[in-house]
Scaffold this motif. Structure first.
Motif, PDB file in Angstrom:
ATOM      1  N   LYS A  14       0.667  -1.103   0.451  1.00 23.76           N
ATOM      2  CA  LYS A  14      -0.229  -0.106  -0.253  1.00 23.76           C
ATOM      3  C   LYS A  14       0.834   1.025  -0.456  1.00 23.76           C
ATOM      4  O   LYS A  14       1.837   1.215   0.180  1.00 23.76           O
ATOM      5  CB  LYS A  14      -0.894   0.137   1.192  1.00 23.76           C
ATOM      6  CG  LYS A  14      -1.508  -0.976   1.370  1.00 23.76           C
ATOM      7  CD  LYS A  14      -2.557  -1.519   0.445  1.00 23.76           C
ATOM      8  CE  LYS A  14      -3.450  -2.770   0.866  1.00 23.76           C
ATOM      9  NZ  LYS A  14      -3.527  -3.710  -0.198  1.00 23.76           N
ATOM     10  N   SER A  17       4.568   1.779   1.676  1.00 25.03           N
ATOM     11  CA  SER A  17       4.756   1.075   2.495  1.00 25.03           C
ATOM     12  C   SER A  17       6.217   0.686   2.410  1.00 25.03           C
ATOM     13  O   SER A  17       6.601   0.850   1.184  1.00 25.03           O
ATOM     14  CB  SER A  17       3.771  -0.336   2.221  1.00 25.03           C
ATOM     15  OG  SER A  17       3.598  -0.451   1.066  1.00 25.03           O
ATOM     16  N   ASP A 160       4.240   8.424   1.034  1.00 24.40           N
ATOM     17  CA  ASP A 160       3.018   7.731   0.824  1.00 24.40           C
ATOM     18  C   ASP A 160       3.129   7.372   0.113  1.00 24.40           C
ATOM     19  O   ASP A 160       2.619   6.858  -1.224  1.00 24.40           O
ATOM     20  CB  ASP A 160       1.199   8.137   0.448  1.00 24.40           C
ATOM     21  CG  ASP A 160       0.495   8.148   2.074  1.00 24.40           C
ATOM     22  OD1 ASP A 160       1.000   7.821   2.464  1.00 24.40           O
ATOM     23  OD2 ASP A 160       0.358   9.496   2.133  1.00 24.40           O
TER      24      ASP A 160
END
Length: 189
Positions: A14, A17, A160
């Motif tokens: 995701k 990660s 992210d």
């Protein structure tokens, strides 16, 4: 084994990660690792990619993407470790940022990757491909490698992005692998 399970796995990474890819170098040569990168990224929303490589030239990486009939994402950077430059040198060629850093310049490497991930943090998905931790361990000690990986995995989380890092467990002792593994959210073998 790493392979087609990347695209089909219910354990897909995701955003935010980091994935440790454990694979022996003799089973998965650098071009094959890049092949593994092209498949999951080419059909996704990836708009940015940063590739760090000791083993493949910028030209080889670009040719691999083109061989699959794909263009690199709109924001692409290839960071090559090697060469004799005194500080990171970046050249934009056909929309691809090509940066060269010496193997000893880990601060320059970290700053370069951080710059790209920060610049592209608003893209729907940015990806870091670090090929390889094994090459890094050839030129630094375990503690230094751990610190560099810690900085990179933290930056991936904060932006992210998704980070993939290749390590050949067959050339490192169990202590080295065990020391580095906790930095990652997912381990693929």
């Amino acid at each position: 084994m790493v392979g087609n399970q990347w695209a089909d796995s219910d354990r897909d990474p995701k955003p935010g990660s980091n994935v440790l890819v454990l694979t022996p170098s003799d089973e998965l040569h650098p071009e094959a690792c890049i092949d593994r990168l092209v498949h999951p990224l080419a059909g996704s929303e990836t708009e940015s990619v940063v590739i760090v490589s000791d083993d493949c030239s910028t030209t080889e990486i670009i040719e691999t993407w083109h061989n699959y009939g794909f263009q690199l994402p709109k924001n692409s950077a290839i960071v090559s470790r090697g060469g004799t430059v005194q500080r990171p040198v970046t050249v934009d060629v056909d929309g691809v940022c090509r940066t060269t850093v010496t193997r000893a310049d880990l601060s320059g490497l970290t700053r370069t990757v951080n710059t790209y991930l920060t610049r592209w943090r608003d893209d729907p998905l940015s990806t870091l491909w670090f090929d390889s931790i094994t090459a890094l361990l050839r030129t630094t000690d375990l503690e230094t490698t751990y610190r560099l990986c810690h900085v990179l995995t933290t930056k991936v989380r904060h932006t992210d992005a998704i980070g993939y890092y290749r390590l050949d467990p067959s050339v490192h002792n169990a202590r080295a692998v065990a020391t580095l593994t906790p930095l990652f959210d997912l381990v693929l073998e």
